[in-house]
Design a protein around this motif. Structure first.
Motif, PDB file in Angstrom:
ATOM      1  N   GLN A 233       0.809  -1.221   0.000  1.00  0.00           N
ATOM      2  CA  GLN A 233       0.000   0.000   0.000  1.00  0.00           C
ATOM      3  C   GLN A 233       0.846   1.277   0.000  1.00  0.00           C
ATOM      4  O   GLN A 233       0.320   2.371   0.208  1.00  0.00           O
ATOM      5  N   ASN A 234       2.126   1.138  -0.242  1.00  0.00           N
ATOM      6  CA  ASN A 234       3.026   2.287  -0.322  1.00  0.00           C
ATOM      7  C   ASN A 234       2.527   3.279  -1.382  1.00  0.00           C
ATOM      8  O   ASN A 234       2.403   2.918  -2.553  1.00  0.00           O
ATOM      9  N   PRO A 235       2.222   4.532  -1.009  1.00  0.00           N
ATOM     10  CA  PRO A 235       1.677   5.500  -1.964  1.00  0.00           C
ATOM     11  C   PRO A 235       2.737   6.269  -2.751  1.00  0.00           C
ATOM     12  O   PRO A 235       2.396   7.045  -3.639  1.00  0.00           O
ATOM     13  N   VAL A 236       4.014   6.080  -2.410  1.00  0.00           N
ATOM     14  CA  VAL A 236       5.082   6.861  -3.045  1.00  0.00           C
ATOM     15  C   VAL A 236       6.143   5.908  -3.592  1.00  0.00           C
ATOM     16  O   VAL A 236       7.070   5.507  -2.887  1.00  0.00           O
ATOM     17  N   ALA A 237       5.963   5.535  -4.864  1.00  0.00           N
ATOM     18  CA  ALA A 237       6.880   4.584  -5.492  1.00  0.00           C
ATOM     19  C   ALA A 237       8.304   5.137  -5.531  1.00  0.00           C
ATOM     20  O   ALA A 237       8.517   6.349  -5.616  1.00  0.00           O
ATOM     21  N   PHE A 238       9.271   4.239  -5.468  1.00  0.00           N
ATOM     22  CA  PHE A 238      10.685   4.517  -5.608  1.00  0.00           C
ATOM     23  C   PHE A 238      11.249   5.321  -4.438  1.00  0.00           C
ATOM     24  O   PHE A 238      12.237   4.933  -3.836  1.00  0.00           O
ATOM     25  N   LEU A 239      10.635   6.466  -4.110  1.00  0.00           N
ATOM     26  CA  LEU A 239      11.132   7.264  -2.984  1.00  0.00           C
ATOM     27  C   LEU A 239      11.068   6.450  -1.697  1.00  0.00           C
ATOM     28  O   LEU A 239      12.009   6.456  -0.901  1.00  0.00           O
ATOM     29  N   ILE A 240       9.944   5.797  -1.476  1.00  0.00           N
ATOM     30  CA  ILE A 240       9.843   4.812  -0.398  1.00  0.00           C
ATOM     31  C   ILE A 240      10.091   3.477  -1.088  1.00  0.00           C
ATOM     32  O   ILE A 240       9.214   2.958  -1.783  1.00  0.00           O
ATOM     33  N   PRO A 241      11.286   2.932  -0.949  1.00  0.00           N
ATOM     34  CA  PRO A 241      11.746   1.843  -1.833  1.00  0.00           C
ATOM     35  C   PRO A 241      11.170   0.459  -1.545  1.00  0.00           C
ATOM     36  O   PRO A 241      11.885  -0.463  -1.116  1.00  0.00           O
ATOM     37  N   CYS A 242       9.883   0.297  -1.810  1.00  0.00           N
ATOM     38  CA  CYS A 242       9.272  -1.015  -1.629  1.00  0.00           C
ATOM     39  C   CYS A 242       9.831  -2.030  -2.622  1.00  0.00           C
ATOM     40  O   CYS A 242       9.691  -3.238  -2.427  1.00  0.00           O
ATOM     41  N   HIS A 243      10.492  -1.526  -3.688  1.00  0.00           N
ATOM     42  CA  HIS A 243      11.089  -2.437  -4.669  1.00  0.00           C
ATOM     43  C   HIS A 243      12.283  -3.192  -4.103  1.00  0.00           C
ATOM     44  O   HIS A 243      12.742  -4.169  -4.691  1.00  0.00           O
ATOM     45  N   ARG A 244      12.794  -2.773  -2.963  1.00  0.00           N
ATOM     46  CA  ARG A 244      13.949  -3.433  -2.346  1.00  0.00           C
ATOM     47  C   ARG A 244      13.550  -4.588  -1.431  1.00  0.00           C
ATOM     48  O   ARG A 244      14.393  -5.150  -0.745  1.00  0.00           O
ATOM     49  N   VAL A 245      12.262  -4.910  -1.415  1.00  0.00           N
ATOM     50  CA  VAL A 245      11.776  -6.021  -0.594  1.00  0.00           C
ATOM     51  C   VAL A 245      11.552  -7.237  -1.487  1.00  0.00           C
ATOM     52  O   VAL A 245      10.818  -7.168  -2.472  1.00  0.00           O
ATOM     53  N   ILE A 246      12.203  -8.338  -1.142  1.00  0.00           N
ATOM     54  CA  ILE A 246      12.055  -9.575  -1.903  1.00  0.00           C
ATOM     55  C   ILE A 246      11.593 -10.683  -0.967  1.00  0.00           C
ATOM     56  O   ILE A 246      11.530 -10.499   0.253  1.00  0.00           O
ATOM     57  N   LYS A 247      11.302 -11.848  -1.541  1.00  0.00           N
ATOM     58  CA  LYS A 247      10.884 -12.986  -0.736  1.00  0.00           C
ATOM     59  C   LYS A 247      12.088 -13.605  -0.034  1.00  0.00           C
ATOM     60  O   LYS A 247      13.224 -13.457  -0.477  1.00  0.00           O
ATOM     61  N   ALA A 248      11.812 -14.333   1.039  1.00  0.00           N
ATOM     62  CA  ALA A 248      12.886 -14.942   1.823  1.00  0.00           C
ATOM     63  C   ALA A 248      13.682 -15.967   1.008  1.00  0.00           C
ATOM     64  O   ALA A 248      14.859 -16.203   1.289  1.00  0.00           O
ATOM     65  N   ASN A 249      13.047 -16.570  -0.027  1.00  0.00           N
ATOM     66  CA  ASN A 249      13.741 -17.563  -0.850  1.00  0.00           C
ATOM     67  C   ASN A 249      14.575 -16.937  -1.963  1.00  0.00           C
ATOM     68  O   ASN A 249      15.150 -17.645  -2.789  1.00  0.00           O
ATOM     69  N   GLY A 250      14.625 -15.604  -1.987  1.00  0.00           N
ATOM     70  CA  GLY A 250      15.427 -14.911  -2.981  1.00  0.00           C
ATOM     71  C   GLY A 250      14.668 -14.484  -4.223  1.00  0.00           C
ATOM     72  O   GLY A 250      15.199 -13.734  -5.061  1.00  0.00           O
ATOM     73  N   ALA A 251      13.426 -14.948  -4.373  1.00  0.00           N
ATOM     74  CA  ALA A 251      12.615 -14.552  -5.524  1.00  0.00           C
ATOM     75  C   ALA A 251      12.261 -13.078  -5.426  1.00  0.00           C
ATOM     76  O   ALA A 251      12.049 -12.546  -4.332  1.00  0.00           O
ATOM     77  N   THR A 252      12.194 -12.420  -6.574  1.00  0.00           N
ATOM     78  CA  THR A 252      11.909 -10.984  -6.600  1.00  0.00           C
ATOM     79  C   THR A 252      10.558 -10.666  -5.995  1.00  0.00           C
ATOM     80  O   THR A 252      10.406  -9.692  -5.257  1.00  0.00           O
ATOM     81  N   GLY A 253       9.570 -11.484  -6.306  1.00  0.00           N
ATOM     82  CA  GLY A 253       8.236 -11.246  -5.763  1.00  0.00           C
ATOM     83  C   GLY A 253       7.446 -10.259  -6.604  1.00  0.00           C
ATOM     84  O   GLY A 253       7.921  -9.746  -7.623  1.00  0.00           O
ATOM     85  N   GLU A 254       6.222  -9.987  -6.164  1.00  0.00           N
ATOM     86  CA  GLU A 254       5.327  -9.117  -6.914  1.00  0.00           C
ATOM     87  C   GLU A 254       5.688  -7.645  -6.699  1.00  0.00           C
ATOM     88  O   GLU A 254       6.355  -7.284  -5.739  1.00  0.00           O
ATOM     89  N   TYR A 255       5.204  -6.833  -7.634  1.00  0.00           N
ATOM     90  CA  TYR A 255       5.420  -5.386  -7.561  1.00  0.00           C
ATOM     91  C   TYR A 255       4.240  -4.725  -8.243  1.00  0.00           C
ATOM     92  O   TYR A 255       3.798  -5.168  -9.314  1.00  0.00           O
ATOM     93  N   HIS A 256       3.720  -3.696  -7.609  1.00  0.00           N
ATOM     94  CA  HIS A 256       2.503  -3.042  -8.122  1.00  0.00           C
ATOM     95  C   HIS A 256       2.655  -2.599  -9.571  1.00  0.00           C
ATOM     96  O   HIS A 256       1.703  -2.625 -10.344  1.00  0.00           O
ATOM     97  N   TRP A 257       3.859  -2.204  -9.948  1.00  0.00           N
ATOM     98  CA  TRP A 257       4.090  -1.698 -11.296  1.00  0.00           C
ATOM     99  C   TRP A 257       4.837  -2.698 -12.184  1.00  0.00           C
ATOM    100  O   TRP A 257       5.452  -2.320 -13.164  1.00  0.00           O
ATOM    101  N   GLY A 258       4.776  -3.968 -11.822  1.00  0.00           N
ATOM    102  CA  GLY A 258       5.315  -5.027 -12.658  1.00  0.00           C
ATOM    103  C   GLY A 258       6.648  -5.572 -12.178  1.00  0.00           C
ATOM    104  O   GLY A 258       7.541  -4.807 -11.806  1.00  0.00           O
ATOM    105  N   SER A 259       6.778  -6.896 -12.183  1.00  0.00           N
ATOM    106  CA  SER A 259       8.011  -7.532 -11.724  1.00  0.00           C
ATOM    107  C   SER A 259       9.190  -7.209 -12.627  1.00  0.00           C
ATOM    108  O   SER A 259      10.333  -7.140 -12.168  1.00  0.00           O
ATOM    109  N   THR A 260       8.941  -7.009 -13.937  1.00  0.00           N
ATOM    110  CA  THR A 260      10.025  -6.654 -14.854  1.00  0.00           C
ATOM    111  C   THR A 260      10.632  -5.313 -14.464  1.00  0.00           C
ATOM    112  O   THR A 260      11.863  -5.154 -14.430  1.00  0.00           O
TER     113      THR A 260
END
Length: 279
Positions: A233-260
């Motif tokens: 629910q992070n409202p501020v992409a990139f500035l609040i770096p939710c993209h730096r959160v991955i799964k414990a198994n090392g998989a990138t995981g989902e991202y609101h604006w696309g896993s790519t």
């Protein structure tokens, strides 16, 4: 598992009785636990205290009443079991950063400047109030991105213009992250969401974390699912770096604006920090 069952029963009890605003002792008794032990276990599993959970339920109910525009603030306070409009006012200020009346008006009189810009990862929409950045998202479709922004503040006054607050925020794509403190943010969220977003800001550029690591950082090791919800629910992409959160198994995981796009950002940041480390 026994703790899980007890907390599930407690959550259900609070949901059924929130209009009577049950206290800690009452809810603890419903699951046959001491108030002290119940409070600790509940916080570990739910990520918030029983009192905060009750407040969020109360606020959600009041918000649903006010959203229709048919209920008064007094009506909402009465229906949620609060002792008066003052308590409802305090609840809105502490959690939503606005008064019940302001919420009922959907952000009326709130002035928001917004603009579109380019980033290394595609077009973005950035919006700011006089207090700071309130929204930033990748905008593959500008019209849809603007509609989504407006839906968050349906009665605010929007102006398409670039202001200094937006400019400082956009510097992050070209400057180092040491300038992050210069960027003002105007966020609304629960205490727990704000704590998760604050924890995200501490994850260094080029580094990654996991939901469980964030939960431990917040001293809520069993609340990794609640952490995941707050990250999403992070409202501020990139500035609040939710993209730096991955799964414990090392998989990138989902991202609101696309896993790519998430993979591209992670790779770009890693390359950038590696280059800086060798210069």
């Amino acid at each position: 598992m026994n703790h899980y069952n007890n907390i599930a029963i407690a959550i259900d009890y609070i949901k059924q009785h929130f209009k009577s605003q049950p206290g800690l002792e009452e809810v603890a008794a419903a699951v046959h636990m001491s108030p002290f032990h119940f409070q600790r276990i509940f916080a570990e599993w739910a990520g918030v205290t029983p009192k905060k959970f009750l407040q969020y339920l109360t606020l959600d109910y009041a918000k649903n009443m006010l959203r229709t525009g048919q209920a008064t603030v007094s009506d909402a306070a009465f229906e949620t079991g609060l002792s008066g409009t003052g308590r409802l006012h305090d609840l809105f200020i502490n959690i939503e950063s606005m008064t019940p009346g302001e919420y009922r008006n959907g952000g009326k009189a709130l002035h928001i400047n917004y603009s579109f810009a380019e980033s290394p990862f595609g077009n973005i929409i950035v919006a700011a109030t006089p207090k700071g950045i309130c929204h930033l998202a990748f905008a593959d479709d500008r019209e849809l991105a603007l509609q989504y922004l407006i839906a968050q503040f349906p009665h605010a006054l929007f102006t398409q213009t670039v202001d200094l607050i937006q400019q400082h925020a956009l510097y992050i794509f070209t400057q180092d992250w040491s300038r992050l403190a210069e960027i003002k943010l105007h966020l609304k969220g629960t205490d727990f969401q704000l704590k998760v977003w604050e924890a995200l800001l501490k994850v260094p550029m080029g580094k990654l974390t996991t939901y469980s690591m964030l939960a431990k950082e917040l001293q809520r090791p069993n609340a990794f699912r609640a952490v995941g919800s707050a990250v999403a629910q992070n409202p501020v992409a990139f500035l609040i770096p939710c993209h730096r959160v991955i799964k414990a198994n090392g998989a990138t995981g989902e991202y609101h604006w696309g896993s790519t796009r998430k993979n591209a950002i992670i790779g770009w940041e890693a390359a950038k920090t590696d280059k800086e480390a060798t210069t």
